[in-house]
Design an enzyme around this catalytic site. Structure first.
Site, PDB file in Angstrom:
ATOM      1  N   TYR A  29      18.888 -24.447  -8.186  1.00  0.00           N
ATOM      2  CA  TYR A  29      18.873 -23.443  -7.127  1.00  0.00           C
ATOM      3  C   TYR A  29      18.646 -24.118  -5.778  1.00  0.00           C
ATOM      4  CZ  TYR A  29      18.502 -20.103 -11.004  1.00  0.00           C
ATOM      5  OH  TYR A  29      18.715 -19.369 -12.150  1.00  0.00           O
ATOM      6  N   ASP A  56      13.156 -15.109 -19.185  1.00  0.00           N
ATOM      7  CA  ASP A  56      13.501 -13.723 -19.492  1.00  0.00           C
ATOM      8  C   ASP A  56      13.673 -13.537 -20.994  1.00  0.00           C
ATOM      9  OD1 ASP A  56      13.364 -12.662 -16.963  1.00  0.00           O
ATOM     10  OD2 ASP A  56      15.406 -11.868 -16.974  1.00  0.00           O
ATOM     11  N   ASP A  73      21.592 -24.369 -24.858  1.00  0.00           N
ATOM     12  CA  ASP A  73      22.343 -23.390 -25.649  1.00  0.00           C
ATOM     13  C   ASP A  73      21.698 -23.168 -27.015  1.00  0.00           C
ATOM     14  OD1 ASP A  73      23.046 -26.040 -25.981  1.00  0.00           O
ATOM     15  OD2 ASP A  73      25.189 -25.706 -26.213  1.00  0.00           O
ATOM     16  N   LYS A  96      20.292 -30.445 -21.120  1.00  0.00           N
ATOM     17  CA  LYS A  96      21.729 -30.270 -21.367  1.00  0.00           C
ATOM     18  C   LYS A  96      22.401 -31.572 -20.962  1.00  0.00           C
ATOM     19  CE  LYS A  96      25.307 -28.076 -22.722  1.00  0.00           C
ATOM     20  NZ  LYS A  96      25.489 -27.711 -24.140  1.00  0.00           N
ATOM     21  N   ASP A 127      14.551 -20.205 -15.833  1.00  0.00           N
ATOM     22  CA  ASP A 127      14.842 -18.815 -15.470  1.00  0.00           C
ATOM     23  C   ASP A 127      15.381 -18.065 -16.685  1.00  0.00           C
ATOM     24  OD1 ASP A 127      15.226 -16.545 -13.960  1.00  0.00           O
ATOM     25  OD2 ASP A 127      16.914 -17.306 -12.811  1.00  0.00           O
TER      26      ASP A 127
END
Ligand code: ATP
Ligand code: MG
Length: 356
Positions: free
Chosen positions: A138, A250, A222, A189, A246
């Site tokens: 970000y 959630d 993933d 990743k 992030d």
């Protein structure tokens, strides 16, 4: 001398105005029971303030908040005020201005809460997600070129600094050291993102060397998401970059059940600035004003705040009171299958804290 903690109280918008007073009831009970003082300063900054003044908070808002030891926030956002206005006018300036680089969410299945994962019990879901909150994916670096032509292209750079990476990893390892399992999982990743993620992995390995008592592993984001759903019992502390954190922060509360009970913390671990505590849920315009929302996410966030302020026993007592209420068919709001109002739940938890 009595311990005194200065709290900035920001209910914000919507159900934040209903949940925050309930958390204050519980904090008051904890303060009496454990013998500390809370000095509360109330701020009504919200989307209403924006409508009246054109700003979510006054120009010297951060200076005012800097006088506090911690910030207790309800929810920010309301229909008719764009998210970028409300978030960037209040929440983001606080997180950034006070360098709250660790976003921390306990994901714990509480008694009587239905998880979407069949056959899972409280023993299976009890972990933390730690998200880097200031850099990474970000970032503002990037842009468009040849706009509107068929050569148009867009880039977006990630920025991982050594300081930024190391400090969030260190926070995660320190948190793991306080937990029985002492286990940290890294979200990566590095098979697809070939510069920043191998760097993240390298710093993770270096940090692990400094914590020989902590068990570590890592998964690509993933498959890690799949494991959250299929094997939540594998996890203790899970640390991720801004983007991966992030996503996980959630998903974690979602596997642990109701949105109404999940708490979160935005922490400046060095305590140079106040940290901020807020429920995971938003302002819930669909049920605001009816006093039927669940205050537990807010109350649990207040418990995290007390832990951060050095009142660990008081924090634990509040969480235990929440568990007792949920286990022993205490009053429950509608989202949990009950009929009770917001204040009934707050009062019941405050009474349990006072009595324990
Ligand atoms: P934000 O963008 O601010 O995170 P949101 O649009 O994602 O907000 P929420 O405000 O969290 O959403 O609400 C999502 C749904 O969950 C709504 O239907 C809302 O009524 C419900 N909900 C949220 N918080 C609570 C709560 N404390 N008690 C009961 N229901 C809740
Ligand atoms: Mg949301």
């Amino acid at each position: 001398m009595t311990r005194t903690h200065r709290i900035a109280v920001l209910p914000g918008d919507g159900i934040g105005k209903e949940t925050v007073p309930e958390s204050l009831k519980v904090l008051d009970a904890a303060a009496r029971r454990f013998g500390f003082d809370l000095t509360l300063t109330h701020y009504d900054w919200s989307c209403e303030t924006y409508r009246q003044t054109g700003r979510m908070m006054p120009a010297d808002g951060l200076d005012q908040l800097a006088q506090s030891d911690s910030i207790l926030l309800g929810a920010v956002g309301w229909p008719g005020v764009a998210d970028h206005v409300s978030l960037w006018g209040l929440l983001i300036p606080i997180r950034r201005g006070f360098d709250q680089y660790a976003n921390v969410r306990p994901c714990k299945l509480m008694p009587g809460v239905r998880t979407p994962l069949a056959d899972r019990t409280e023993a299976d879901i009890d972990f933390y997600v730690v998200r880097e909150n200031t850099e990474g994916e970000y970032s503002a670096v990037g842009g468009r070129m040849f706009e509107g032509t068929d050569r148009e292209f867009v880039t977006q750079q990630s920025v991982f600094t050594r300081q930024g990476t190391d400090r969030i990893l260190k926070y995660a390892f320190n948190l793991a050291m306080t937990r029985p399992k002492k286990h940290v999982t890294s979200a990566t990743k590095s098979n697809g993102i070939i510069h920043t993620m191998p760097y993240w992995d390298e710093r993770f390995a270096a940090m692990a060397q400094q914590y020989p008592d902590v068990r570590t592993d890592q998964y690509h984001i993933d498959i890690l998401c799949a494991h959250f759903v299929q094997h939540p019992d594998w996890f203790d502390v899970v640390v991720g970059s801004n983007l991966f954190g992030d996503i996980l922060s959630d998903l974690g509360p979602a596997v642990a059940g109701s949105i109404g009970i999940a708490p979160s913390a935005n922490i400046n671990p060095e305590r140079r600035f106040p940290s901020m505590f807020e429920p995971v849920h938003g302002s819930a315009p669909d049920i605001a004003g009816k006093f039927i929302c669940n205050p537990i996410g807010q109350i649990w966030s207040a418990a995290l705040m007390l832990e951060h302020l050095g009142e660990a026993e008081a924090g634990r007592t509040i969480v235990a009171a929440i568990e007792t209420l949920l286990r022993e068919s205490g009053p429950k709001t509608r989202d949990m299958g009950g009929q009770a109002g917001t204040a009934d739940v707050g009062t019941a938890i405050a009474e349990l804290v006072a009595a324990r």
